[in-house]
Design an enzyme around this catalytic site. Structure first.
Site, PDB file in Angstrom:
ATOM      1  N   SER A 582       0.836  -1.199   0.000  1.00  0.00           N
ATOM      2  CA  SER A 582       0.000   0.000   0.000  1.00  0.00           C
ATOM      3  C   SER A 582       0.877   1.257   0.000  1.00  0.00           C
ATOM      4  CB  SER A 582      -0.956  -0.037   1.196  1.00  0.00           C
ATOM      5  OG  SER A 582      -1.978   0.902   1.052  1.00  0.00           O
ATOM      6  N   ASP A 670      -9.098  -5.825  -5.012  1.00  0.00           N
ATOM      7  CA  ASP A 670      -8.693  -4.677  -4.203  1.00  0.00           C
ATOM      8  C   ASP A 670      -9.500  -3.444  -4.599  1.00  0.00           C
ATOM      9  OD1 ASP A 670      -7.406  -2.749  -2.714  1.00  0.00           O
ATOM     10  OD2 ASP A 670      -5.390  -3.280  -3.362  1.00  0.00           O
ATOM     11  N   HIS A 702      -7.352  -5.860  -0.617  1.00  0.00           N
ATOM     12  CA  HIS A 702      -6.141  -5.073  -0.398  1.00  0.00           C
ATOM     13  C   HIS A 702      -5.147  -5.764   0.529  1.00  0.00           C
ATOM     14  CE1 HIS A 702      -3.784  -1.450  -0.525  1.00  0.00           C
ATOM     15  NE2 HIS A 702      -3.871  -1.246   0.771  1.00  0.00           N
TER      16      HIS A 702
END
Length: 727
Positions: A582, A670, A702
């Site tokens: 991320s 995601d 995610h």
């Protein structure tokens, strides 16, 4: 010369299998107090754990109970009561206030391809109710998540409150035949007669990452005696209700309502969404606002004497996670007070503020005056007790071994917690909370120990950015990193280093058990976990200093930290790699572009690559603007200058300078950082001849948290590092 790094894939897989079997401690409950005929008192502590099962490719859940014998607020004896057993199909469970009943929301598949939800009530040694909620068709699926979900007994133990998706009318084609086929199913005929024409393909917003399909939650009540289910009316149409419980006297329901107008934004890990505390009076059929309706509030908890509600509060919008206020609403005076305010900087006292994703479900001491919670305090997770009248804060773990603590529950002042370190998996501990003013005298007893791993050593390193890297608006802010190293020496060669900046960016690494760093360290890598400025636990000023400076301040913090440890530790500066997910992937890709000579390999999971292109596809478009330094409003229009600035702050800006081989891992489902971000980077690297490999995990969001994706991801990561660091 030969390195001591573990290289053979079968050995790496065996090591991962071994450490992945360390179970995670999920929750705990304290049973009713029992007094024996001789005057001794004891209670049970029920715990739930989860563990990876690599053969079944699933995370299994199991329970274990313990006996705690006590006398005058001191534990006399404690120990396990039997072995553990696997839990099947439970989505939610909750014991009644007296402890004599237990409610369970269970999923089951009685037939091929069909999954049903049942609400069960258990009493003593038998099941007394089993309600098939799916067949009743009063609502859609029950919410079992920790954002909206709840399962709350009324104080009278006659009703159960929960949250479910509001039932929608059946939709059918404009060309559906009006002639009903002969059928004995009258219910089906009735549904067909009420069907709405031409709405099969209407888009229904949901609440984003991990909350896909959850759109319009409704408060639902089960009458335990009759088995009747009713959907409560009166919730304002502009909010989605959740985290509900029964008000004092069972006169109504208290809940959090999140604004969903003009449209829904992702809620997972976002404690900045406009929301408020509400009360539905069931006797007068009216809804009342109990808190400020311009803030973000969550995690309400009713005191044992049913007089006060404690909850957490943030500002609406801005960074997704921030330093929070602790507020108390008095049910009878209708007065709200701020017990603890936002802490800008760490002052002379060690308290740095509250950074909670949630309060424990039971967090009040028996005196209904004190609240127990856990929160990051710099790079440690600590247990704190807060006196709600004076606002005094006392650490329950300041004198305990260095590591991280989480509060699981507190009942009749028996506190259940877990403790772990980067070299020790979670252990289960209990203690009685001492009386007010004597909290530092707390005495912990271990119920379930875990063996520390002697091959891992670790330390927290404080860091002060050099003067030229100071933020002129927020001078003097420091940060920290956690360095793990194999404790059996460096061998013939210095250690290779894996650098792991965290995601968020407003989250934090605490000195706790983490599977990936532990296995990497056991393999022979040093692992550097960096809490750059902007991390939680260091004061609100640290958080506020980062928006508008992403891609610069955070990148330089990580690079400065890397350069420092390379100078001061026995590490090989020619074998340094980056791993991040991320925003951690965002930083990793920035670093290999801005400092190409430092890093020899890179592994990223669902990385943010181009903020400008992400804004139109993510469930958190506000994040893109906020972190780039711009204000967000739902009616924000595209602005070429802002898009240019977002691109300028993105790793894509430096892709032409990348030299390190890159492994990308993407979740096909995601919603937070959609996979087109990683694909954009993959194509850019391929076009420039940089070695790149992409793994796409179907059915994963995610977090890439399925057992299969997590295990496969680790093995591919480890082999990529071994190959390109020439270990």
């Amino acid at each position: 010369m030969e390195s001591r790094v573990l290289r053979r894939p079968e050995h790496v897989a065996a090591l991962y299998r071994e450490l992945s079997q360390c179970p995670a401690l999920c929750s705990a409950r304290v049973g009713p107090e029992v007094t024996s005929q001789y005057g001794g008192r004891h209670c049970t502590v029920y715990t739930e754990w989860s563990q990876q099962d690599l053969e079944r490719a699933e995370s299994l859940k199991f329970c274990r109970q313990y006996l705690v014998f006590h006398d005058s607020q001191a534990i006399v004896y404690s120990g396990p009561a039997g072995t553990c057993s696997e839990i099947k199909g439970e989505l939610l469970s909750r014991e009644s206030p007296s402890g004599t009943l237990k409610a369970v929301l269970r999923k089951a598949s009685p037939g091929k391809g069909e999954e049903k939800q049942f609400l069960e009530v258990w009493s003593q040694n038998r099941k007394v109710k089993s309600i098939n909620l799916t067949v009743l068709e009063k609502h859609g699926n029950v919410y079992e998540d920790d954002q909206f979900g709840c399962l709350s007994w009324s104080h009278s133990e006659t009703h159960l409150l929960y949250v479910a998706e509001r039932k929608r009318p059946k939709a059918e084609s404009f060309f559906q035949s009006k002639t009903l086929e002969l059928s004995s199913d009258c219910a089906e005929e009735e549904r067909r007669s009420k069907a709405v024409k031409g709405e099969q393909f209407v888009y229904h917003e949901d609440w984003g990452e991990t909350l896909v399909g959850k759109s319009v939650p409704a408060l639902c009540v089960l009458d335990v005696e009759s088995g009747n289910v009713s959907v409560l009316e009166g919730v304002p149409e502009h909010v989605s209700p959740g985290q509900a419980f029964w008000s004092p006297g069972d006169t109504g329901v208290v809940f959090i309502g999140w604004w969903h107008e003009p449209f829904r934004l992702g809620l997972r890990h976002c404690t900045n969404r406009r929301s408020a505390l509400f009360y539905i009076d069931l006797t007068g059929a009216r809804c009342e606002l109990l808190s400020d309706d311009t803030k973000a509030v969550w995690s309400p908890r009713l005191s044992p004497d049913q007089c006060r509600i404690v909850y957490l509060e943030n500002g609406a919008l801005g960074p997704h996670q921030q330093c929070s206020r602790l507020c108390v609403y008095d049910w009878y005076t209708k007065v709200t007070s701020t017990v603890l305010d936002v802490v800008p900087r760490q002052s002379q006292r060690p308290f740095t503020g509250i950074y909670c994703s949630a309060l424990p479900a039971l967090c009040w001491a028996a005196d209904s005056q004190r609240v127990v919670l856990d929160t990051a305090q710099r790079s440690r997770q600590e247990l704190l007790v807060v006196e709600t009248q004076s606002g005094s804060v006392t650490s329950l773990t300041s004198g305990a071994p260095l590591g991280s603590w989480s509060a699981l529950t507190i009942e009749r002042d028996l506190l259940v917690a877990k403790f772990s370190t980067p070299s020790c998996p979670p252990t289960l501990k209990v203690a009685f909370l001492p009386g007010a003013g004597r909290e530092t005298q707390v005495c912990w007893v271990c119920l379930e120990a875990a063996a520390p791993i002697p091959e891992i050593s670790w330390a927290i390193r404080p860091l002060q950015p050099p003067l030229e890297q100071e933020n002129p608006q927020y001078k003097g802010i420091d940060f920290e990193a956690i360095l793990l190293q194999p404790s059996n020496g460096v061998g013939p060669r210095k250690l290779p280093l894996v650098v792991m900046p965290h995601g968020g960016p407003h989250s934090v690494y605490t000195a706790s058990w983490m599977l990936y760093p532990a296995v990497l360290c056991r393999m022979g890598f040093a692992v550097l976990l960096v809490n750059y400025r902007g991390s939680l636990g260091f004061g609100q000023d640290s958080i506020t200093s980062l928006p508008g400076h992403v891609g610069y301040q955070d990148v330089r913090d990580v690079q400065y930290c890397v350069e420092r440890v390379l100078q001061e530790e026995p590490l090989d500066s020619t074998r340094v790699a980056l791993v991040g997910g991320s925003h951690g992937g965002f930083l990793a890709c920035h670093l290999i572009g801005q400092y190409p000579d430092t890093y020899r390999a890179c592994v990223v999971r669902n990385p943010v690559i181009n903020i400008a292109s992400m804004i139109s596809s993510t469930d958190i478009p506000d994040w893109c603007l906020t972190e780039a330094g711009f204000p967000y409003a739902p009616n924000t229009l595209p602005d070429p200058a802002r898009w240019a600035e977002m691109l300028h702050k993105s790793p894509m800006q430096y892709v032409t300078q990348v030299q390190a081989p890159v492994l990308l891992m993407l979740g096909e489902e995601d919603r937070r950082v959609p996979p087109n971000q990683g694909l954009e980077y993959y194509r850019a690297l391929k076009a420039r001849g940089i070695p790149v490999r992409l793994l796409l995990y179907p059915g994963n969001n995610h977090a890439l948290s399925s057992v299969e994706a997590e295990a496969d991801g680790f093995m591919n990561m480890a082999l990529w590092l071994l190959q390109h660091l020439q270990c």
